[in-house]
Structure formats: structure tokens, C-alpha cells
Design an enzyme around this catalytic site. Structure first.
Site, PDB file in Angstrom:
ATOM      1  N   PHE A  24      42.596 -14.501  71.851  1.00 47.35           N
ATOM      2  CA  PHE A  24      41.282 -13.900  72.111  1.00 47.35           C
ATOM      3  C   PHE A  24      40.133 -14.769  71.617  1.00 47.35           C
ATOM      4  O   PHE A  24      39.000 -14.615  72.063  1.00 47.35           O
ATOM      5  CB  PHE A  24      41.201 -12.502  71.441  1.00 47.35           C
ATOM      6  CG  PHE A  24      40.884 -12.557  69.965  1.00 47.35           C
ATOM      7  CD1 PHE A  24      39.567 -12.637  69.536  1.00 47.35           C
ATOM      8  CD2 PHE A  24      41.895 -12.559  69.003  1.00 47.35           C
ATOM      9  CE1 PHE A  24      39.258 -12.717  68.172  1.00 47.35           C
ATOM     10  CE2 PHE A  24      41.595 -12.632  67.654  1.00 47.35           C
ATOM     11  CZ  PHE A  24      40.273 -12.715  67.237  1.00 47.35           C
ATOM     12  N   LYS A  53      47.657 -16.385  81.557  1.00 45.88           N
ATOM     13  CA  LYS A  53      47.716 -15.030  81.016  1.00 45.88           C
ATOM     14  C   LYS A  53      46.796 -15.007  79.792  1.00 45.88           C
ATOM     15  O   LYS A  53      47.161 -15.404  78.700  1.00 45.88           O
ATOM     16  CB  LYS A  53      49.147 -14.645  80.618  1.00 45.88           C
ATOM     17  CG  LYS A  53      49.307 -13.157  80.611  1.00 45.88           C
ATOM     18  CD  LYS A  53      49.617 -12.436  79.332  1.00 45.88           C
ATOM     19  CE  LYS A  53      49.179 -12.674  77.993  1.00 45.88           C
ATOM     20  NZ  LYS A  53      48.110 -11.802  77.505  1.00 45.88           N
ATOM     21  N   SER A  93      49.117 -16.591  67.470  1.00 39.73           N
ATOM     22  CA  SER A  93      49.643 -16.525  66.101  1.00 39.73           C
ATOM     23  C   SER A  93      51.041 -17.142  66.033  1.00 39.73           C
ATOM     24  O   SER A  93      51.740 -17.257  67.050  1.00 39.73           O
ATOM     25  CB  SER A  93      49.635 -15.078  65.623  1.00 39.73           C
ATOM     26  OG  SER A  93      50.238 -14.257  66.586  1.00 39.73           O
ATOM     27  N   CYS A 145      40.764 -20.998  64.609  1.00 40.71           N
ATOM     28  CA  CYS A 145      41.944 -21.650  64.022  1.00 40.71           C
ATOM     29  C   CYS A 145      41.534 -22.895  63.256  1.00 40.71           C
ATOM     30  O   CYS A 145      42.315 -23.438  62.492  1.00 40.71           O
ATOM     31  CB  CYS A 145      42.935 -22.017  65.110  1.00 40.71           C
ATOM     32  SG  CYS A 145      42.349 -23.334  66.161  1.00 40.71           S
ATOM     33  N   GLU A 149      47.360 -16.132  56.899  1.00 37.32           N
ATOM     34  CA  GLU A 149      46.060 -16.291  57.565  1.00 37.32           C
ATOM     35  C   GLU A 149      45.336 -14.945  57.545  1.00 37.32           C
ATOM     36  O   GLU A 149      45.919 -13.923  57.901  1.00 37.32           O
ATOM     37  CB  GLU A 149      46.329 -16.715  59.015  1.00 37.32           C
ATOM     38  CG  GLU A 149      45.090 -16.933  59.848  1.00 37.32           C
ATOM     39  CD  GLU A 149      45.445 -17.366  61.276  1.00 37.32           C
ATOM     40  OE1 GLU A 149      46.358 -16.789  61.885  1.00 37.32           O
ATOM     41  OE2 GLU A 149      44.780 -18.292  61.775  1.00 37.32           O
TER      42      GLU A 149
HETATM   43  P1  NAD Z   1      48.109 -13.332  69.323  1.00 40.82           P
HETATM   44  O1  NAD Z   1      49.279 -14.130  68.912  1.00 40.82           O
HETATM   45  O2  NAD Z   1      48.038 -11.912  68.936  1.00 40.82           O
HETATM   46  O3  NAD Z   1      47.963 -13.336  70.929  1.00 40.82           O
HETATM   47  C1  NAD Z   1      48.025 -14.527  71.662  1.00 40.82           C
HETATM   48  C2  NAD Z   1      48.595 -14.231  73.042  1.00 40.82           C
HETATM   49  O4  NAD Z   1      49.921 -13.721  72.902  1.00 40.82           O
HETATM   50  C3  NAD Z   1      47.803 -13.193  73.822  1.00 40.82           C
HETATM   51  O5  NAD Z   1      47.694 -13.610  75.159  1.00 40.82           O
HETATM   52  C4  NAD Z   1      48.647 -11.931  73.688  1.00 40.82           C
HETATM   53  O6  NAD Z   1      48.548 -11.090  74.795  1.00 40.82           O
HETATM   54  C5  NAD Z   1      50.047 -12.470  73.571  1.00 40.82           C
HETATM   55  N1  NAD Z   1      50.902 -11.576  72.776  1.00 40.82           N
HETATM   56  C6  NAD Z   1      50.497 -10.669  71.860  1.00 40.82           C
HETATM   57  N2  NAD Z   1      51.557 -10.040  71.322  1.00 40.82           N
HETATM   58  C7  NAD Z   1      52.647 -10.570  71.897  1.00 40.82           C
HETATM   59  C8  NAD Z   1      54.054 -10.347  71.735  1.00 40.82           C
HETATM   60  N3  NAD Z   1      54.524  -9.464  70.861  1.00 40.82           N
HETATM   61  N4  NAD Z   1      54.904 -11.083  72.476  1.00 40.82           N
HETATM   62  C9  NAD Z   1      54.436 -11.992  73.334  1.00 40.82           C
HETATM   63  N5  NAD Z   1      53.120 -12.247  73.524  1.00 40.82           N
HETATM   64  C10 NAD Z   1      52.237 -11.550  72.818  1.00 40.82           C
HETATM   65  O7  NAD Z   1      46.823 -14.138  68.831  1.00 40.82           O
HETATM   66  P2  NAD Z   1      45.312 -13.688  68.865  1.00 40.82           P
HETATM   67  O8  NAD Z   1      45.088 -12.638  67.848  1.00 40.82           O
HETATM   68  O9  NAD Z   1      44.857 -13.451  70.249  1.00 40.82           O
HETATM   69  O10 NAD Z   1      44.601 -15.050  68.383  1.00 40.82           O
HETATM   70  C11 NAD Z   1      44.437 -15.404  67.045  1.00 40.82           C
HETATM   71  C12 NAD Z   1      45.532 -16.329  66.571  1.00 40.82           C
HETATM   72  O11 NAD Z   1      45.555 -17.508  67.362  1.00 40.82           O
HETATM   73  C13 NAD Z   1      45.300 -16.805  65.148  1.00 40.82           C
HETATM   74  O12 NAD Z   1      46.541 -16.835  64.482  1.00 40.82           O
HETATM   75  C14 NAD Z   1      44.741 -18.198  65.329  1.00 40.82           C
HETATM   76  O13 NAD Z   1      44.923 -19.073  64.241  1.00 40.82           O
HETATM   77  C15 NAD Z   1      45.530 -18.650  66.504  1.00 40.82           C
HETATM   78  N6  NAD Z   1      44.891 -19.776  67.175  1.00 40.82           N
HETATM   79  C16 NAD Z   1      45.477 -20.993  67.039  1.00 40.82           C
HETATM   80  C17 NAD Z   1      44.892 -22.094  67.626  1.00 40.82           C
HETATM   81  C18 NAD Z   1      45.527 -23.443  67.483  1.00 40.82           C
HETATM   82  O14 NAD Z   1      45.116 -24.351  68.180  1.00 40.82           O
HETATM   83  N7  NAD Z   1      46.503 -23.612  66.616  1.00 40.82           N
HETATM   84  C19 NAD Z   1      43.718 -21.939  68.357  1.00 40.82           C
HETATM   85  C20 NAD Z   1      43.152 -20.679  68.489  1.00 40.82           C
HETATM   86  C21 NAD Z   1      43.758 -19.594  67.886  1.00 40.82           C
END
Ligand code: NAD
Length: 499
Positions: A148, A172, A225, A280, A381
């Protein structure tokens, strides 16, 4: 109520009976909804992608590049509108949302050079009458699953290189703020992208599982994550797919005694609290080296933090806005309570912040001192506007802290000592290093990626790695025997050696 649709084969498509609310975090209310779908919608997108991809890959790269030039111009034309839409669903302030769009657009600009980037390698006369050449060919259909917190930048980081190299793509996006990704796909169509090459499907775990399992999807890029990154990496690679999966982070800012502390405070407040800490590449841990540095830094940090303005996301004077959901606000506040319980000194407490006239999900800037490496709140985090100060006795300890942490996305060192900075950059076990740069996100023509639990897989995003990830190398060894070259009439019972 506005309903965000899937975007398949160049059209808005309804699919999926489960609905997910899209909030306006500044107001603390629902503003739209998105339907969550699964395998059926994905099949529609894959069918469209499969039909369109061969002709797209066969189009000469200059023509493909022209679509990217047009898309870049369209995004620039709609920059303000995209930023406002993004800001209203995410909660980051509009100027920051503009940056989100711009950092994505930087990669699109890089993709405009695709004719040059796709050029292969050639060796004339690698053996007698033999030439060798290699070329990069698209995987076919790629998928991207995005978080997000950068709903414009990260989708563009993925679909830009994937599509420029001749793939069809299925995005997605996060169900929390899906409108901008759909808008970007519409603009790609307006720029001349053939239908079926960029499809957007919405969903949660069910859709993600369908992507992992779909045999026609050959590559997956994920950002989110770490637990989910690991799940997608292991599930995708077990099925023979190419996967890069980027996870969470806990970036440290090391402050050496000789650093310019006014500059550090300025950089640190922006990097720790900007976008409510939901980046991130945020800097949620500061490590002053030596007690004297810690005391001097703390004295300057407290008033700077108290001067920060938290506001609704379209307040032009706000430094940052709300966190993304009510649930996330609760999670961040729970971490604040946990860190205090663990023995951290709560110097500035941002809990309980309410703004007049709105029910938005705000968390004020929070500062902890005397945080220790064994605290859960340090190891995990928090992803909110919370800065933890971990005091280090010396340089060695300052190198060790980020190096031993489970995450290894980014790290920054603040100093005037070039030798110390050089030593730190060489030794620290983290993927991206800033020297007096608080958020060291490399520019689009370099690569981006963290280490340890911040990155699964070994190819980074964007820059040359973006091209590598979305293509396979084909190597051709050829000869046109006419009897004149040595070996033309020899039987080859031994492995050819080109000798
Ligand atoms: P998230 O892991 O909750 O969601 C990411 C994606 O995974 C979304 O599209 C979501 O729909 C999907 N998803 C959610 N639950 C799932 C499940 N149980 N099984 C499969 N897919 C699922 O992450 P978020 O809250 O949207 O974003 C924040 C996280 O992203 C933080 O941990 C942040 O550090 C990380 N992030 C990392 C980078 C990087 O480059 N390393 C960049 C941006 C964000």
C-alpha cells in the site's frame, strides 16, 4: 459508493463478490470499495495477456519505447490529479504523493531507452568460422504484487521494465489504495499500449495464491512484508517461476561524533516521520556513537520533533498525514506501549493525537531513547512515526547493530570523516547505504534492493537488474560451413573446444 474495478484487456471488469473498503485515512471513513477476486478473474487476465503478448514482443523496441514516452507525458500531465487521488487513499501529504509518482516515472524514463537496453552481445570468430551471440527474450507473462505504501512508484518499477522488455503483465495492487494503479493502466492504454499487455486484478491472499499457482505466469515480483515475501518466494520458486520478493525493513541512521547535528536533525526528522514512517526506506532507528553525541543529538531532536505538524493529507503545511488504517494506528500505538514496557525511555509520546474537525487516524511523532537490541520493538518493523534511539559506545558497535539486524534494506551514516564512511559502507551487512544521505534509494538507472529478510531472490529491482529479471538470456553459437574453415569436415566426438 465508488467501486474500483479490475482492468482486463483494456476494459473495466466486474468480478468477485467479496468487497474491501477503501478508506480516506485523513477523515477516518470509507470512501470507495474494491471487489476482491480470485482464479476466475486471473484466468481472464492471463487469457488476454497470452493472446496479446507475442505481437507485443515482436514489435520493434523503438516502437515500444515510443509508447513509454507518450505514457511519461500523460503521467506528467495528470501528475497533480494522480497525487491527490493517491494521497486521499493512502494518507501521505500531496507533495509526498507527487514524489511517489515521480520516482515511478523515473523508471519509465529509463524504459524509454529499451532499444539500447535490449541489445545483446556478439563475438565474431569465437572459433573457426564460428560466431556467438546472445540476446534477451521476455519471460512471457509476469505478475507484480505491490504494497500500500507506494501505490504509484512500485507498480511502475515493476510494469515498466516487464512491459518494455516484451512481456505482458498482471498487476495485483494493494487492496488498500488500488485506484492509482488502475489509473496508470488506463493511461498506458491511452499512450497506445495494446489491450491485454497490462492488466490489473484486485484481491487478497486468494488472488495471490492463484498467481503463485498459475502455470502461465513465469515471473513474479513482490514488495510487501517479509513473511509474505518469503511465502511468495518459496511458493513461486518451488513451481519453477522466477521470483524477486522484497520485505520489511528497520533502517538505522548512524551518527558519528563529528557529524553536523543540525543537518542530521533535519534529515532524521524527515526520514523518520515523513509519510508517517510508512516507508521501507524510513529511518526508524538512530544510533549516536558515544554518550556526548547522544546527549547533544537528543537536545536538538526534541524541539524539532515537537515542531512537526501532523495534518490531513491535503494540508499543504503538514509534514505528514495519518497512518493508513485504524487498525494500523492501533498496531503502532501497541508498539509504543511495548517499547515503553521493555524499558525504552518514552521521550515524546505521539499517542492520542486528535485533530479538530476530523476522525482521521493520526499518530504524533514519537521518540524513544535508551532502546536496547534485545527489545522486540527494536527487532520488528513498526512502520509508523516512531524513532528509537539506540546508543552505541563506539564505531564497531555502530557497524554491528544494522549488520546483525534481521532486516538489511537501507542504512545511513552521518559524519565528516571520509575514511570512517568508506569503512562503514564497505563493511555493513545491508543492501543500500547512504553517506550523509538519509534515504538512499538509488536512482532509476542503478538497482534497488535490500538484503537479509528485506529481500528474497538475488536480482534487484529497476536499473539493469529490471531488464535482467524480466528476460531470459538466449545464447546462439553459429557457423555457416563452406569447407574453408578448419574443422568444417572433422567428426566431433570430443567436446568442441574452439581451439
Ligand atoms: P503486505 O505484506 O501486507 O501486503 C503486500 C501485498 O501482499 C498486498 O498486495 C496484499 O494484498 C498482499 N497480501 C496481504 N496479505 C497476504 C497474504 N496473507 N498472502 C498473500 N498475499 C497477501 O504489505 P503492506 O502492508 O501493503 O506494505 C508494507 C510493507 O511493505 C512493509 O513491511 C514495508 O517495509 C514493505 N515494503 C518493502 C519495500 C522494499 O522495497 N523492501 C518497499 C515498500 C514496502
Amino acid at each position: 459508493m465508488r467501486s474500483v474495478k479490475h482492468y482486463i484487456n483494456g476494459k473495466a471488469v466486474d468480478a468477485g463478490s467479496r468487497k474491501h473498503p477503501i478508506y480516506n485515512p485523513s477523515e477516518g471513513r470509507q470512501q470507495a470499495e474494491v471487489a476482491l477476486a480470485g482464479r476466475d478473474a486471473l484466468d481472464q487476465a492471463v487469457d488476454a495477456a497470452k493472446a496479446a503478448q507475442p505481437a507485443w514482443a515482436a514489435m520493434n523496441p523503438q516502437k515500444r519505447a515510443r509508447i513509454f514516452y507518450k505514457f511519461k507525458a500523460l503521467v506528467e500531465e495528470h501528475h497533480q490529479e494522480l497525487a491527490e487521488l493517491l494521497s486521499s487513499e493512502h494518507g501521505k501529504v500531496v507533495d509526498d504523493a507527487k514524489g511517489d509518482v515521480q520516482r515511478g516515472l523515473d523508471v519509465i524514463e529509463f524504459c524509454c531507452g529499451i532499444p539500447h537496453l535490449m541489445k545483446g552481445e556478439f563475438t565474431l570468430g569465437a572459433g573457426p568460422g564460428i560466431d556467438v551471440f546472445s540476446m534477451r527474450q521476455p519471460l512471457g507473462i509476469g505478475a507484480g504484487i505491490t504494497p500500500f505504501n507506494f501505490p504509484a512508484m512500485i507498480p511502475m518499477w515493476m510494469f515498466g521494465p516487464a512491459i518494455a522488455t516484451g512481456n505482458a503483465f498482471i498487476l495485483k495492487p494493494s487492496e488498500k489504495d488500488p485506484s492509482v494503479p488502475v489509473r496508470l493502466a488506463e493511461l498506458m492504454t491511452e499512450a497506445g499500449l495494446p489491450d491485454g499487455i497490462l492488466n490489473v486484478v484486485h484481491g487478497d491472499k486468494e488472488m495471490v495464491d492463484a498467481i503463485i499457482e498459475h502455470e502461465d505466469i513465469k515471473g513474479i515480483s513482490f514488495v510487501g512484508s517479509s513473511a509474505i515475501a518469503e511465502y511468495i518466494y518459496s511458493g513461486g520458486t518451488a513451481r519453477g517461476k522466477r521470483v524477486q520478493a522484497f520485505g520489511g525493513a528497520k533502517n538505522h541512521g548512524i551518527v558519528l561524533p563529528d557529524a553536523d547535528l543540525d543537518q542530521v536533525v533535519n534529515d532524521l526528522t524527515g526520514a523518520a516521520f515523513g509519510s508517517a514512517g510508512e516507508r521501507c526506506m524510513a529511518l526508524p532507528v538512530v544510533v549516536p556513537v558515544g554518550e556526548d553525541t547522544a546527549e547533544r543529538l537528543r537536545e536538538k531532536l526534541i524541539p524539532a520533533i515537537k515542531n512537526l505538524r501532523v495534518g490531513v493529507s491535503n494540508d499543504p503545511d503538514a509534514h505528514y498525514g495519518p497512518v493508513v488504517t485504524e487498525q494500523h494506528k492501533q498496531t503502532v500505538e501497541n508498539w509504543i506501549a511495548k517499547c515503553a514496557e521493555e524499558g525504552g525511555e518514552l521521550v515524546v509520546d505521539g499517542r492520542g493525537l486528535e485533530l479538530q474537525g476530523t476522525d482521521g487516524w493520526f499518530v504524533g511523532p514519537t521518540l524513544f531513547d535508551h532502546v536496547k537490541p534485545h527489545f522486540e520493538s527494536y527487532k520488528e518493523e513498526i512502520f509508523g512515526p516512531v524513532l528509537q534511539m539506540v546508543r552505541a559506545d563506539n564505531f564497531e558497535e555502530a557497524v554491528r547493530l544494522p549488520s546483525d539486524h534481521q532486516y538489511g534494506n537501507g542504512v545511513a551514516i552521518f559524519t565528516r570523516n571520509g575514511h570512517a564512511a568508506r569503512e562503514f559502507a564497505a563493511r555493513v551487512n545491508v543492501g543500500m547505504v547512504g553517506v550523509n544521505v538519509p534515504i538512499p534509494v538509488p536512482v532509476s538507472y542503478h538497482t534497488f534492493g535490500g538484503w537479509k529478510r528485506s529481500g528474497f531472490g538475488d536480482i534487484d529491482q529497476h536499473g539493469p537488474d529490471g531488464i535482467r529479471f524480466w528476460t531470459k538470456a538466449k545464447k546462439v553459437t553459429q557457423r555457416w560451413p563452406d569447407g574453408s574453415a578448419q574443422g568444417d569436415h572433422e567428426n566431433a566426438f570430443v567436446i568442441p573446444t574452439m581451439g
